[in-house]
Design a protein around this motif. Structure first.
Motif, PDB file in Angstrom:
ATOM      1  N   VAL A   1      -0.166   1.450   5.934  1.00  0.00           N
ATOM      2  CA  VAL A   1       1.146   0.991   6.399  1.00  0.00           C
ATOM      3  C   VAL A   1       1.154   0.922   7.919  1.00  0.00           C
ATOM      4  O   VAL A   1       1.675  -0.010   8.531  1.00  0.00           O
ATOM      5  N   LEU A   2       0.540   1.919   8.507  1.00  0.00           N
ATOM      6  CA  LEU A   2       0.507   1.992   9.961  1.00  0.00           C
ATOM      7  C   LEU A   2      -0.361   0.886  10.546  1.00  0.00           C
ATOM      8  O   LEU A   2      -0.006   0.274  11.555  1.00  0.00           O
ATOM      9  N   ALA A   3      -1.480   0.626   9.898  1.00  0.00           N
ATOM     10  CA  ALA A   3      -2.409  -0.371  10.431  1.00  0.00           C
ATOM     11  C   ALA A   3      -1.748  -1.751  10.485  1.00  0.00           C
ATOM     12  O   ALA A   3      -2.040  -2.552  11.367  1.00  0.00           O
ATOM     13  N   GLN A   4      -0.831  -2.005   9.553  1.00  0.00           N
ATOM     14  CA  GLN A   4      -0.170  -3.302   9.552  1.00  0.00           C
ATOM     15  C   GLN A   4       0.814  -3.459  10.698  1.00  0.00           C
ATOM     16  O   GLN A   4       1.302  -4.554  10.955  1.00  0.00           O
ATOM     17  N   GLN A   5       1.150  -2.332  11.340  1.00  0.00           N
ATOM     18  CA  GLN A   5       2.082  -2.425  12.460  1.00  0.00           C
ATOM     19  C   GLN A   5       1.350  -2.517  13.790  1.00  0.00           C
ATOM     20  O   GLN A   5       1.970  -2.472  14.856  1.00  0.00           O
ATOM     21  N   ALA A   6       0.016  -2.617  13.735  1.00  0.00           N
ATOM     22  CA  ALA A   6      -0.753  -2.650  14.974  1.00  0.00           C
ATOM     23  C   ALA A   6      -0.641  -4.000  15.664  1.00  0.00           C
ATOM     24  O   ALA A   6      -0.782  -4.088  16.872  1.00  0.00           O
ATOM     25  N   ARG A   7      -0.368  -5.059  14.879  1.00  0.00           N
ATOM     26  CA  ARG A   7      -0.384  -6.382  15.497  1.00  0.00           C
ATOM     27  C   ARG A   7       0.866  -6.612  16.344  1.00  0.00           C
ATOM     28  O   ARG A   7       1.836  -5.857  16.255  1.00  0.00           O
ATOM     29  N   MET A   8       0.777  -7.641  17.161  1.00  0.00           N
ATOM     30  CA  MET A   8       1.889  -7.992  18.039  1.00  0.00           C
ATOM     31  C   MET A   8       2.371  -9.375  17.649  1.00  0.00           C
ATOM     32  O   MET A   8       1.629 -10.187  17.110  1.00  0.00           O
ATOM     33  N   TRP A   9       3.636  -9.651  17.959  1.00  0.00           N
ATOM     34  CA  TRP A   9       4.130 -11.007  17.802  1.00  0.00           C
ATOM     35  C   TRP A   9       3.851 -11.769  19.074  1.00  0.00           C
ATOM     36  O   TRP A   9       4.070 -11.263  20.176  1.00  0.00           O
TER      37      TRP A   9
ATOM     38  N   SER B   1       0.832  -1.201   0.000  1.00  0.00           N
ATOM     39  CA  SER B   1       0.000   0.000   0.000  1.00  0.00           C
ATOM     40  C   SER B   1       0.860   1.242   0.000  1.00  0.00           C
ATOM     41  O   SER B   1       1.968   1.257   0.530  1.00  0.00           O
ATOM     42  N   LEU B   2       0.316   2.306  -0.627  1.00  0.00           N
ATOM     43  CA  LEU B   2       0.983   3.601  -0.590  1.00  0.00           C
ATOM     44  C   LEU B   2       0.359   4.514   0.456  1.00  0.00           C
ATOM     45  O   LEU B   2       0.843   5.605   0.697  1.00  0.00           O
ATOM     46  N   ARG B   3      -0.750   4.066   1.025  1.00  0.00           N
ATOM     47  CA  ARG B   3      -1.428   4.887   2.031  1.00  0.00           C
ATOM     48  C   ARG B   3      -0.696   4.738   3.347  1.00  0.00           C
ATOM     49  O   ARG B   3      -0.464   3.639   3.831  1.00  0.00           O
ATOM     50  N   LEU B   4      -0.394   5.867   3.975  1.00  0.00           N
ATOM     51  CA  LEU B   4       0.366   5.789   5.215  1.00  0.00           C
ATOM     52  C   LEU B   4      -0.450   5.141   6.319  1.00  0.00           C
ATOM     53  O   LEU B   4       0.090   4.409   7.142  1.00  0.00           O
ATOM     54  N   GLU B   5      -1.777   5.390   6.341  1.00  0.00           N
ATOM     55  CA  GLU B   5      -2.554   4.797   7.439  1.00  0.00           C
ATOM     56  C   GLU B   5      -2.671   3.285   7.277  1.00  0.00           C
ATOM     57  O   GLU B   5      -2.755   2.558   8.258  1.00  0.00           O
TER      58      GLU B   5
END
Lengths: 407, 191
Positions: free
Chosen positions: A193-201, A187-191
């Motif tokens: 990109v950000l949403a994909q970093q919400a998860r945890m390992w 995705s080129l949308r910053l939000e």
């Protein structure tokens, strides 16, 4: 009161209000960047730094600003008047519009809004957010070369020309680094990109570590940070204004508020780029335990504080590096970009693309591959023949005094 | 023009770097560590007007003072040694008949232009009664030139402020040194 409520409840109205708010916060942070730049330089050099104006010198940046107002605003008679005035304005403008695509703090729900409706705390949610960032960052150097050229004297022109070559060289690693993120997130949308970093390992069902892009793509992060230093013309890449070589570089002829605008724009640009790298790599407003589901004003303020803390830590890195590393030589700058960062960026893009082909771009293979690439790059840098500079011992001897030396 | 030879030129070679040093990465990390450590170290700054550095030079030549004798009178006898020897001609003395029996003259006016003074200390050296002395004070400032024209009262006040300070004296010159060079001897004798 009703009309204020309705403005705040509509996305367009809220964006305008929010843009105004963020510009003011940014200006305040810029002011204190200047203060902390001086403080940190002082601390690193075992000094105290400004401490006279106000307690611990906290009003010092305002005194500095006031000084810019009171100085004589001199325009060189040989300068191109229009462009000379336009250059600092455009630089300032570009530094401020870059943050428009930054998703600052997630979704906000006002109590008077209908259930489930939210406004985005983002000025403009556009599909090509990342391209917009690159475009604005690329335009940035135009102002510098404009300022240098419009000044109509030698050193500013040198500064501007150096800036052009530098920006051209470092746009490429920057673009490659961002391209890795585009490939990895799709995705080129910053939000997005950000949403994909919400998860945890998770380890054994327990969330332990946030899945930020910096952990997935550590080398890409390094690449983008180095390119960012070059983009913002900060040491060790401040070739446009290298004092020892170019007097003041592109702003040699500038004085008073116009110089102040250049000065502030440098910091505003730093903040904008820090915000973008924070969003791309450091999880933006995400923090373990802070959920994007919360939409009250307090949750938004909390997330806003988190992203600003990350940005401020990043700004500290800028200053820390500035007062540690000496400036590169110009050929070293070009070597680093073209022989170091560009091949490395290409390798990273290739690796991420191969992983994306199988849908593994967010697996453990990504960081492992990046570390392997890093080791290979370091090995090549260590083992390639040294770059030979300066006078070499096998050159013919200097003629002796009697027959040589000028006669 | 130039009178140098190739052998005079010192050729320096850049130190050989190890492969790891060639990447500069350990050095960058090390440098960042050094600067980070320094951020928390003791600062060397001296808050100048409030804190002053201890004067370590005993015979520092700062602003002048005009000494008082045991009875609190001005010690000067207005002999005009100091205005005569002053290379900057910054001392201005007006002599008057002394109201006291122990001396003939005393200074009615005694002014030193501290802006003109070059702080050479000749006045102090020349004074037969050690009335004028240089103190270690260096931080006196004025807003106008007139303020920096120190009159007798101000110079005596300087003495009251720096009473405890005794300047280190140069050893007394008791005779001209004997010539050692033969040529010098002959010149000396021919004179």
């Amino acid at each position: 009161m009703e009309w204020i409520k309705s403005i705040l409840a509509s996305q367009v109205g809220f964006s305008v209000v929010f843009a105004f708010l963020v510009i003011n916060i940014m200006m305040l942070v810029v002011t204190y960047c200047i203060y902390f730049e001086r403080k940190i330089s002082a601390w690193i050099q075992d000094r105290i730094g400004p401490n006279r104006v106000g307690p611990a010198g906290v009003i010092q940046p305002f005194a500095d600003g006031l000084k810019f107002f009171l100085k004589e605003d001199w325009v060189p008679p040989w300068a191109d008047k229009v462009l000379f005035v336009l250059a600092p304005i455009s630089l300032f403008f570009l530094a401020l519009i870059g943050f428009a695509v930054v998703p600052w703090a997630g979704k906000l729900h006002w109590p008077w809004m209908p259930e489930g409706a939210c406004v985005d705390t983002q000025v403009a949610s556009i599909d090509i957010g990342l391209l917009y960032v690159l475009a604005v960052g690329g335009l940035h150097v135009y102002s510098i070369v404009l300022g240098g050229w419009a000044s109509g004297s030698k050193f500013p022109v040198y500064g501007g020309l150096r800036g052009t070559a530098q920006a051209l060289s470092y746009e490429i690693p920057m673009g490659l680094g961002l391209f890795v993120i585009i490939v990895a997130t799709g995705s080129l949308r910053l939000e997005e990109v950000l949403a994909q970093q919400a998860r945890m390992w998770h380890i054994g069902g327990v969330p332990v570590w946030p899945a930020w892009q910096v952990f997935l793509h550590p080398l890409t992060f390094l690449l983008v940070v180095v390119a960012m230093f070059a983009e913002t013309n900060r040491l060790p890449f401040d070739f446009t204004e290298a004092e020892q070589e170019l007097v003041g570089g592109y702003h040699t002829e500038y004085s008073a508020l116009k110089f102040g605008a250049f000065y502030l724009a440098e910091y505003a640009n730093m903040i904008t780029l820090s915000a973008i790298v924070t969003v791309l790599f450091l999880g933006g407003w995400h923090w373990p335990g802070v959920s994007g589901e919360w939409t009250s004003i307090w949750a938004v303020l909390l997330r806003f504080a988190i992203i600003w803390i990350k940005i401020i830590l990043f700004l500290f890195l800028f200053m820390w590096v500035r007062w540690t590393l000496p400036r590169l030589r110009y050929d070293q700058l070009m070597h680093l970009a073209w022989l170091g960062l560009v091949p490395m960026g290409l390798a990273l893009v290739a690796w991420t693309a191969v992983l994306a082909l199988f849908g593994w771009q967010n697996s453990w293979l990504a960081p492992v591959g990046e570390i392997v690439i890093f080791v290979i790059v370091v090995a090549i840098a260590a083992l390639r023949p040294a770059v030979v500079t300066g006078r070499q011992p096998d050159l013919p001897p200097i003629p002796t005094g009697a027959e040589g030396a000028g006669q | 023009m130039a009178d140098w030879r190739d052998t005079d030129v010192i050729r320096l070679e850049a130190p050989k770097l190890t492969p790891l040093e060639r990447t500069y990465l350990p050095q960058i990390a090390q440098g960042l560590g050094v600067t980070f450590r320094h951020m928390f170290q003791k600062k060397f700054t001296l808050q100048y007007p409030e804190e002053k550095r201890k004067m370590r030079i005993q015979n520092y030549r700062g602003f002048h003072r005009l000494n008082r004798d045991e009875q609190g009178r001005v010690a000067c006898v207005a002999c005009f040694m100091c205005p005569s020897i002053c290379p900057a001609q910054c001392i201005y003395v007006v002599a008057g008949e002394a109201p006291w029996p122990d001396r003939e003259k005393y200074p009615v006016k005694f002014e030193i232009d501290e802006l003109r003074c070059i702080f050479c200390g000749m006045c102090e050296e020349s004074c037969p009664v050690d009335a004028i002395e240089l103190t270690p004070e260096y931080g006196l400032l004025g807003y106008t030139r007139e303020e920096m024209l120190f009159d007798k009262e101000k110079l005596l006040r300087m003495y009251d402020l720096t009473k405890d300070y005794k300047p280190r004296k140069s050893p007394k010159i008791t005779g001209y040194p004997k010539p050692v060079d033969k040529r010098a001897t002959s010149t000396h004798e021919s004179l």
